[in-house]
Design a protein around this motif. Structure first.
Motif, short mmCIF file in Angstrom:
data_model
loop_
_atom_site.label_atom_id
_atom_site.label_comp_id
_atom_site.label_asym_id
_atom_site.label_seq_id
_atom_site.Cartn_x
_atom_site.Cartn_y
_atom_site.Cartn_z
N ASN A 251 2.70 -6.66 3.51
CA ASN A 251 2.71 -5.42 4.27
C ASN A 251 3.92 -5.35 5.21
N THR B 70 4.58 10.49 8.15
CA THR B 70 4.32 9.08 8.45
C THR B 70 2.83 8.86 8.71
N ALA C 132 3.02 1.71 4.44
CA ALA C 132 3.09 0.33 4.92
C ALA C 132 2.49 0.20 6.32
N MET C 133 2.79 1.16 7.18
CA MET C 133 2.27 1.11 8.55
C MET C 133 0.75 1.18 8.56
N ARG D 117 -0.69 7.07 6.17
CA ARG D 117 -1.26 5.82 6.63
C ARG D 117 -2.63 5.50 6.02
N GLU E 293 11.78 1.05 6.54
CA GLU E 293 12.50 1.39 7.77
C GLU E 293 14.01 1.32 7.52
N ASP F 93 5.72 -3.03 14.08
CA ASP F 93 5.33 -1.85 13.31
C ASP F 93 5.45 -0.61 14.20
N GLU G 280 -1.10 -2.26 8.17
CA GLU G 280 -0.92 -3.36 9.11
C GLU G 280 -2.09 -3.53 10.07
N PHE H 43 7.07 4.56 4.55
CA PHE H 43 6.87 3.74 5.75
C PHE H 43 5.45 3.92 6.28
N PHE I 210 7.08 -2.53 5.29
CA PHE I 210 7.50 -1.57 6.31
C PHE I 210 8.90 -1.86 6.83
#
Length: 447
Positions: A104, A77, A134-135, A81, A112, A45, A138, A131, A108
């Motif tokens: 998850n 980004t 998804a990040m 989050r 990406e 990640d 994690e 992204f 990502f």
């Protein structure tokens, strides 16, 4: 094989304590696999995120935009989050840590890959924002799965090692960037194969390793126990379950707000010393891509050692004292880190700076999870962490503006002032907060 117990060894067979890696050797085979999967997920990640920081110039050239505009991709980004932390945290409480983490990781990787094929700057920004969603999911879900599956003995060590998956991802991004630059120069690569887009493709493909490993691990025993307790009760409608989760978050609002403020300071600390540093080495010192890669890797090596060292140290002197110690010791490293005159000295400064920054960070996974009540452990730490990221998400933009408007194009003062201010802030906020070292995390995760 099922993780039904957090006991690291059979009764009467205490784990040897003669080395720092003794806690890892004391784990069962399944516990090692669970931890490795969570570590690798966080690593890749981070790799996919940090690839961007080594490509800012190339991306700017591709889309005909300047540094300040390119830095907006870092902002979006980070800003998205918290959304991912909340969505994937809620999903982890409903369907389990393992399947949520697999979904998850797949997300990502997809976003990406989509970034690599973005035809325009607006589409690239959208892909980076997705992204970020998804990040954001994690860390919280992965930390919950790992720490709920491991014994409390040596929890500080595992916390430090787990958090350094982020640093390992940064190190791999630096290595990949350097190797890629050498390959382009010596193999005569051109077009798509020679540009930043290929780095994004490689990063996305590596993520398949995490999915393969996650498929072999067990669910969190704490979540399974909590799930069994829920099934023994009358069924509750989905809407009521969501309302219950939100009610739990409200109930623990003071803890949540404090952790969010603390994570604002921490994310400012890490992103303020990492995100623009490769650009700084090129902009202020005109270093080549391979040299920048080596300097960054040296700093990340210090970060890796710092995280494990301070995570282990926190088992002896406590979480708060360890964090404060590391944060304050980062400040004397500023001259060597930002104002040295050779690449070797910059690398030494980077090693020491990141040893301290990530030393403080190495305590965070266990500190946040210990402070978070079981019913919201998959949600609260991750959301607090990512809201902290949101609050600090324009850090790179502010540093870029300060460079241009306050320091006449020199990045070193902007970086130095960041460490001074944020290092003091981390120490102050941490000193005002509670500590729950050694709290039982083996049950009530999904109650």
């Amino acid at each position: 094989m099922s993780l039904q117990s957090n006991s690291p060894t059979a009764p009467g067979s205490p784990a040897p304590r003669h080395s720092v890696f003794a806690p890892f050797r004391a784990l069962t085979s399944m516990q090692r696999r669970v931890f490795s999967a969570c570590f690798l997920g966080w690593t890749l990640d981070a790799l996919d995120f940090f690839i961007l920081t080594f490509c800012l110039d190339q991306i700017g050239t591709t889309f005909h935009i300047g540094l300040e505009t390119v830095a907006e991709s870092l902002f979006w980004t980070l800003a998205m989050r918290p959304v991912g932390a909340l969505l994937f945290g809620l999903l982890a409480e409903r369907i389990g840590r393992k399947p949520t983490l697999m979904i998850n990781v797949a997300c990502f990787a997809i976003f990406e890959l989509a970034s690599a094929f973005s035809p325009t700057w607006p589409i690239f920004l959208v892909c980076r924002a997705l992204f970020g969603v998804a990040m954001g999911g994690e860390w919280g879900v992965g930390a919950a799965l790992a720490l709920e599956s491991l014994p409390k003995e040596g929890r500080g060590f595992f916390s430090g090692l787990l958090q350094e998956g982020y640093v390992t991802g940064n190190m791999l991004a630096a290595a990949l960037s350097g190797i890629f630059a050498v390959a382009v120069a010596h193999l005569g690569l051109t077009g798509f194969a020679a540009g930043w887009r290929m780095l994004f493709v490689i990063g996305a493909c590596l993520t398949l390793l995490v999915l393969a490993l996650l498929a072999t691990v067990d669910e969190s025993p704490a979540w399974i126990a909590g799930r069994a307790a829920k099934l023994a009760k009358p069924p509750v409608a989905l809407g009521l379950k969501l309302a219950s989760n939100i009610s739990q978050m409200t109930r623990f609002a003071p803890t949540f707000l404090f952790l969010t403020l603390m994570m604002f300071a921490f994310t400012s600390f890490s992103h303020g010393t990492q995100d623009l540093y490769p650009k700084f080495l090129k902009h202020d010192y005109h270093l080549s891509a391979p040299v920048i890669s080596l300097v960054a890797m040296t700093g990340n090596l210090g970060a890796l050692l710092g995280g494990m060292t301070c995570g282990t140290l926190s088992e002896r002197i406590g979480r708060r004292k360890t964090i404060m110690f590391a944060a304050l010791l980062a400040i004397p490293m500023i001259p060597l880190w930002a104002f040295s005159h050779t690449a070797v000295m910059l690398a030494a400064g980077g090693f020491l700076m990141q040893f301290m920054v990530q030393g403080a960070w190495g305590v965070i996974p266990v500190h946040l999870n210990e402070l978070s009540p079981g019913p919201v452990r998959a949600i609260l730490p991750g959301v607090a962490y990512q809201l902290g990221n949101l609050l600090s998400s324009r850090n790179g933009v502010f540093q870029s503006r300060a460079t241009e408007h306050l320091f006449h194009g020199h990045m070193a003062p902007a970086l130095g002032w960041t460490v001074l201010i944020v290092g003091l802030l981390v120490a102050l906020i941490t000193s005002l907060g509670p500590e729950a070292k050694g709290v039982d995390m083996s049950s009530n995760a999904a109650a």
